[in-house]
Design an enzyme around this catalytic site. Structure first.
Site, PDB file in Angstrom:
ATOM      1  N   GLY A  10       0.818  -1.214   0.000  1.00  0.00           N
ATOM      2  CA  GLY A  10       0.000   0.000   0.000  1.00  0.00           C
ATOM      3  C   GLY A  10       0.850   1.262   0.000  1.00  0.00           C
ATOM      4  CE1 TYR A  60     -13.343  -3.628   2.191  1.00  0.00           C
ATOM      5  CE2 TYR A  60     -13.732  -1.360   2.867  1.00  0.00           C
ATOM      6  CZ  TYR A  60     -14.070  -2.457   2.103  1.00  0.00           C
ATOM      7  OH  TYR A  60     -15.132  -2.364   1.239  1.00  0.00           O
ATOM      8  CG  ASP A 101      -9.195  12.062   8.695  1.00  0.00           C
ATOM      9  OD1 ASP A 101      -8.935  10.906   8.305  1.00  0.00           O
ATOM     10  OD2 ASP A 101      -9.560  12.964   7.921  1.00  0.00           O
ATOM     11  CE1 TYR A 124     -10.659   3.041   6.193  1.00  0.00           C
ATOM     12  CE2 TYR A 124     -11.212   5.329   6.717  1.00  0.00           C
ATOM     13  CZ  TYR A 124     -10.266   4.337   6.510  1.00  0.00           C
ATOM     14  OH  TYR A 124      -8.920   4.638   6.614  1.00  0.00           O
TER      15      TYR A 124
HETATM   16  N1  LIG Z   1      -5.265   6.717   2.466  1.00  0.00           N
HETATM   17  C1  LIG Z   1      -5.659   7.615   3.362  1.00  0.00           C
HETATM   18  O1  LIG Z   1      -6.039   8.750   3.032  1.00  0.00           O
HETATM   19  C2  LIG Z   1      -5.642   7.270   4.833  1.00  0.00           C
HETATM   20  C3  LIG Z   1      -6.075   8.242   5.736  1.00  0.00           C
HETATM   21  C4  LIG Z   1      -6.058   7.935   7.098  1.00  0.00           C
HETATM   22  C5  LIG Z   1      -5.627   6.689   7.529  1.00  0.00           C
HETATM   23  N2  LIG Z   1      -5.232   5.771   6.622  1.00  0.00           N
HETATM   24  C6  LIG Z   1      -4.812   4.450   7.113  1.00  0.00           C
HETATM   25  O2  LIG Z   1      -3.462   4.232   6.758  1.00  0.00           O
HETATM   26  C7  LIG Z   1      -3.242   2.832   6.587  1.00  0.00           C
HETATM   27  C8  LIG Z   1      -2.538   2.606   5.263  1.00  0.00           C
HETATM   28  O3  LIG Z   1      -3.377   3.124   4.240  1.00  0.00           O
HETATM   29  P1  LIG Z   1      -2.843   3.431   2.779  1.00  0.00           P
HETATM   30  O4  LIG Z   1      -3.158   4.834   2.486  1.00  0.00           O
HETATM   31  O5  LIG Z   1      -1.468   2.918   2.608  1.00  0.00           O
HETATM   32  O6  LIG Z   1      -3.896   2.544   1.977  1.00  0.00           O
HETATM   33  P2  LIG Z   1      -3.682   1.544   0.773  1.00  0.00           P
HETATM   34  O7  LIG Z   1      -2.754   2.138  -0.215  1.00  0.00           O
HETATM   35  O8  LIG Z   1      -5.063   1.152   0.376  1.00  0.00           O
HETATM   36  O9  LIG Z   1      -2.945   0.332   1.468  1.00  0.00           O
HETATM   37  C9  LIG Z   1      -3.608  -0.598   2.265  1.00  0.00           C
HETATM   38  C10 LIG Z   1      -3.001  -1.935   1.968  1.00  0.00           C
HETATM   39  O10 LIG Z   1      -3.641  -2.904   2.789  1.00  0.00           O
HETATM   40  C11 LIG Z   1      -3.832  -4.049   1.978  1.00  0.00           C
HETATM   41  N3  LIG Z   1      -4.880  -4.890   2.496  1.00  0.00           N
HETATM   42  C12 LIG Z   1      -6.217  -4.785   2.369  1.00  0.00           C
HETATM   43  N4  LIG Z   1      -6.824  -5.818   2.962  1.00  0.00           N
HETATM   44  C13 LIG Z   1      -5.843  -6.608   3.463  1.00  0.00           C
HETATM   45  C14 LIG Z   1      -5.841  -7.833   4.170  1.00  0.00           C
HETATM   46  N5  LIG Z   1      -6.959  -8.495   4.466  1.00  0.00           N
HETATM   47  N6  LIG Z   1      -4.651  -8.352   4.535  1.00  0.00           N
HETATM   48  C15 LIG Z   1      -3.496  -7.723   4.204  1.00  0.00           C
HETATM   49  N7  LIG Z   1      -3.430  -6.586   3.536  1.00  0.00           N
HETATM   50  C16 LIG Z   1      -4.612  -6.018   3.175  1.00  0.00           C
HETATM   51  C17 LIG Z   1      -4.179  -3.520   0.619  1.00  0.00           C
HETATM   52  O11 LIG Z   1      -3.964  -4.498  -0.360  1.00  0.00           O
HETATM   53  P3  LIG Z   1      -4.944  -4.591  -1.645  1.00  0.00           P
HETATM   54  O12 LIG Z   1      -4.834  -3.266  -2.328  1.00  0.00           O
HETATM   55  O13 LIG Z   1      -4.406  -5.729  -2.392  1.00  0.00           O
HETATM   56  O14 LIG Z   1      -6.313  -4.822  -1.075  1.00  0.00           O
HETATM   57  C18 LIG Z   1      -3.193  -2.354   0.500  1.00  0.00           C
HETATM   58  O15 LIG Z   1      -1.969  -2.764  -0.033  1.00  0.00           O
HETATM   59  C19 LIG Z   1      -4.611   2.165   6.695  1.00  0.00           C
HETATM   60  O16 LIG Z   1      -4.758   1.666   7.991  1.00  0.00           O
HETATM   61  C20 LIG Z   1      -5.590   3.306   6.491  1.00  0.00           C
HETATM   62  O17 LIG Z   1      -6.818   3.074   7.156  1.00  0.00           O
HETATM   63  C21 LIG Z   1      -5.214   6.031   5.270  1.00  0.00           C
END
Ligand SMILES: NC(=O)c1ccc[n+]([C@@H]2O[C@H](COP(=O)([O-])OP(=O)(O)OC[C@H]3O[C@@H](n4cnc5c(N)ncnc54)[C@H](OP(=O)(O)O)[C@@H]3O)[C@@H](O)[C@H]2O)c1
Length: 290
Positions: A10, A60, A101, A124
């Protein structure tokens, strides 16, 4: 230090790998290599790797789709972190878990402090809040780091979506009544490593500095993208209200996190989000296929 990173494919996972401390031994597992929702796989990964620290960057993250598959969101964002915390607790492993957030309802008008009441608006956010509780109940010494509006050269995010759309259309419409802070995943990853080095625990907030609406963010992407030659012409960015752009999940209107305490604890003061955006776009220009 031996570290296991989940969700290594991710945005945050990739950036954690890109700036990991040189002397630390990193084992990175993407979704295909380690499905967090598979308890046996998770236990085997911990037992096999025997890390001293787990960074859970898996999640997720499909905010709208979570409205129609809340069970899967709960499974990945709450039940799996609960199991992870239990496994880490049993083996004396430190755990860093990323949250959001979206645990807040955004009805406030000052930056949210870590202890402020939570009230997620959608599935979510509810699943992420349940994950926070599960992690800290199972492992009180864990770190839960809330962040927001994450983007990077990797994966799908607002910056890349905007650049694509702006390249195809003369004008784009973007909501101007949701306020938060864009956060470059690289800077977030650096903060996570610093937090690991300093053994930070409990709930903390991290984003870049400053605030913006999605509209402000889009204007900056257009201007910076044009300056760097990523866009052939400057598109018009039209501000619209959230009611003009209905989505399955309701989003917080004001989602600015108060980071002062975390910045002090880490002795890290991130640059303003627009400076970070410029740096990320330069990186993106050099390797658009990342
Ligand atoms: N993106 C944002 O704006 C944001 C904001 C606040 C907090 N966050 C948090 O930051 C963290 C990282 O987010 P990110 O931005 O890096 O999101 P991301 O790019 O969607 O990365 C999340 C990763 O988790 C993987 N994943 C999903 N289901 C899984 C499972 N069952 N087992 C193992 N891996 C799984 C996804 O793989 P697939 O793509 O193959 O499903 C993806 O590679 C998350 O906890 C998210 O809630 C993100």
């Amino acid at each position: 230090m031996k570290v296991l990173i989940t969700g290594a494919g991710g945005q945050v996972g990739c950036e954690l790998l890109a700036c990991a401390p040189a002397a630390w031994q990193i084992s990175a597992r993407n979704h295909a290599e380690l499905d967090l929702a598979n308890p046996a796989q998770l236990a085997a990964a911990i037992e096999g790797e025997q890390p001293q620290l787990v960074i859970n960057a898996a999640g997720y993250t499909l905010v709208d789709r979570a409205e129609t598959e809340p069970e899967l969101a709960q499974e990945v964002n709450a039940e799996a972190p609960a199991r992870l915390a239990e496994l880490c607790g049993r083996d004396g492993i430190k755990l860093i878990h990323i949250s959001t957030d979206f645990v807040f309802d955004g009805r406030g008008c000052r930056p949210y402090q870590t202890g402020d009441p939570t009230n997620p608006l959608g599935q979510y956010g509810a699943s992420k809040l349940a994950g926070e509780h599960a992690v800290l109940d199972g492992l009180p010494g864990a770190l839960v780091l809330r962040t927001a509006w994450v983007y990077s050269v990797h994966g799908s995010n607002f910056v890349k979506t905007m650049l694509r759309s702006m390249a195809q259309h003369d004008a784009v419409r973007v909501v101007c009544d949701q306020i938060g802070t864009p956060t470059w995943a690289r800077a977030l990853a650096q903060a996570i490593w610093r937090a690991a080095e300093r053994n930070l625990s409990g709930i903390h907030h991290w984003t870049d500095a400053g605030v913006a609406s999605w509209y402000d963010f889009a204007v900056a992407i257009a201007e910076e993208g044009r300056t760097l030659g990523l866009l052939e012409q400057l598109p018009t960015v039209e501000p619209i209200s959230s009611s003009d752009y209905p989505t399955p999940a309701q989003r917080p209107h004001f989602a600015v996190l108060d980071k002062q305490e975390t910045w002090r604890a880490l002795e890290l003061q991130p640059p303003h989000w627009r400076v970070q955006l410029r740096t990320m776009l330069r990186d993106f220009k050099d390797r658009p296929d990342a």
